[in-house]
Write a protein that holds these residues in place. Structure first.
Motif: not given
Length: 497
Positions: A364-392
């Protein structure tokens, strides 16, 4: 970019009071050098022994000409209080004072040096002249004892030298409702740090100017190699690589008279929509290289990270002191297995800025998307501009949680708390870990809340409280807080609670 922290070249000057046997100090100096060599500590031995003010000038020139940027002044005997303290005035780098213990009970006539007494006059005269110096907790010892003090001094000197030539570069004002990232600039100037503040628009213009940069494919490959199986969004790597090159080039072009840089950058709310990604993974990569990039324009967070990077010679991170550990998780995975109560543990979190080398090697350590910003900016849909986080989850091990900060009145204050990251999985998102600090509950209330520290804390991966305290003390920070043990009440802690 060149190495973003200084290399310490340590010098050693011995002093001798003229009414004492000079050879005693010189022989003890030689023994100290031998002890340092045995411990792998490189030190330049000045041949000039300081007895008077002319000796000071000669000895300081000798160590400067040899390239020394940090110095040990060694009281091999009582020492001449005026000349020995003038060394700190004429030498431009950090100075540590230490003194020789007596060698043997068989020769306490000509072989007695009285450096124990001399350290008192040394400290007194440093104070009279308002000169800064590092004095170890117990600054008198055998050659081997002082070699250990020298080993402790090197990372402290590295941090102090780094700060003396550091420029913090920031982009954008802090996000709305983030008053915790308020940064009175005067405190930076007080400790010799420069600051360059820029607009997000400046950064956006620079980013666009790097479109189709010929170096992008090389950086993309580096990212892909680092991420491995965690490279879930390979199509976004060119954007991230373009941004990484933008920051590195900006650092080179804007460092000015300074040798070292760190960043404090705005990352929301407009950033992802205008740049087309979240910058967290890039932040993590630069931080791993010793170029801290703090989130949310946290200037003092960036400063704190840089100090930790210099001291630890390792990657650091910046985290929110974020959320409690649920009781069921505590009772199932922590209670009885680790020596911590429920209020001793918490979760440290940020969106994805912790370097890959400090995260667990798990699926689960991977390049992912920012969940909170995805809710705000992309209405929880398929992530695009909110991708770029390193999570784990953050790897288990010893840590030091700390911060140097300027409060609302502009006064410097700091805290240091040693602890560890525990192995239990967080089952959450972002770069996150279960942190355990002894008596964290009381520390949370009577330091972090009462002293009005912000929610961001820097994390060094190891136990570095001793060196951090020495650096903060040298910088003249009036309040240095720590997690006090049970039985030692904080000044305003309710004794009846």
């Amino acid at each position: 970019m060149d190495q973003n922290y200084p290399e310490v070249k340590l010098g050693l000057i011995a002093v001798s009071r003229d009414c004492f046997v000079r050879s005693l100090s010189e022989n003890r100096r030689k023994a100290l050098v031998e002890a340092c060599v045995k411990r792998g500590i490189s030190v330049y031995e000045a041949k000039t022994t300081v007895e008077n003010e002319k000796d000071v000038l000669k000895a300081v020139d000798e160590v400067k000409n040899s390239g020394c940027n940090a110095l040990i002044v060694f009281l091999g005997n009582f020492g001449p209080e005026t000349p020995e303290t003038l060394i700190a005035r004429f030498f431009s780098g950090p100075v540590m004072y230490a003194a020789a213990a007596e060698d043997t009970g068989k020769d306490l006539t000509n072989g007695r040096g009285d450096a124990y007494c001399g350290m008192l006059n040394c400290s007194y005269n440093l104070g009279l002249r308002k000169l800064k110096a590092v004095i170890p907790e117990y600054p008198v010892g055998t050659p081997d004892d002082i070699a250990l003090m020298a080993a402790d001094f090197v990372p402290v000197a590295r941090a102090l030298l780094g700060l003396a030539s550091l420029k913090i570069i920031s982009f954008g004002p802090r996000p709305q409702d983030f008053f915790a990232c308020n940064a009175p600039i005067k405190g930076l100037y007080d400790i010799g740090v420069e600051i360059e503040e820029n607009s997000e628009l400046d950064l956006l213009v620079a980013y666009r100017a790097h479109k189709d940069d010929a170096r992008i494919p090389t950086v993309v490959k580096s990212m892909a190699d680092e991420l491995g199986a965690g490279n879930r969004y390979p199509d976004i790597l060119p954007r991230l690589a373009q941004f990484e090159l933008t920051l590195l080039d900006w650092a080179e072009e804007h460092r000015g008279s300074r040798s070292y840089v760190s960043f404090a950058n705005k990352c929301w709310p407009a950033f992802p929509t205008e740049f087309g990604f979240e910058p967290c993974y890039v932040n993590s990569r630069l931080t791993a290289r010793g170029i801290p990039v703090s989130c949310e324009v946290d200037i003092y967070g960036s400063l704190s990270e840089y100090i930790g990077a210099c001291i630890s010679h390792d990657a650091v991170t910046l985290l929110d002191i974020n959320n409690t550990v649920p009781r069921d998780l505590y009772e199932g995975a922590i209670k009885g297995k680790y020596p911590y109560g429920l209020n001793d543990v918490f979760m440290g979190f940020h969106c994805g800025n912790t370097p890959r080398c400090k995260l667990r090697n798990e699926d689960n350590t991977a390049l992912k998307f920012q969940l909170i910003q995805n809710r705000l900016l992309e209405k929880g849909g398929e992530p695009d501009v909110t991708r770029g986080t390193l999570e784990g989850d953050i790897a288990a091990g010893d840590i030091t949680f700390y911060r140097l900060h300027a409060n609302a009145d502009g006064a410097l204050q700091a805290y240091i708390a040693q602890g560890e990251v525990l192995p239990p999985a967080t089952n959450s998102f972002g770069g996150i870990g279960v942190f355990a600090i002894p008596d964290m509950g009381r520390f949370f209330r009577h330091v972090l809340i009462e002293k009005r520290f912000p929610h961001h804390g820097a994390v060094a991966f190891g136990r570095y409280g001793k060196a951090l305290f020495t650096v903060f003390d040298y910088l003249g920070v009036p309040e240095i807080h720590y997690n006090q043990p049970k039985g030692l009440l904080y000044p305003r802690e309710n004794p009846f609670a």
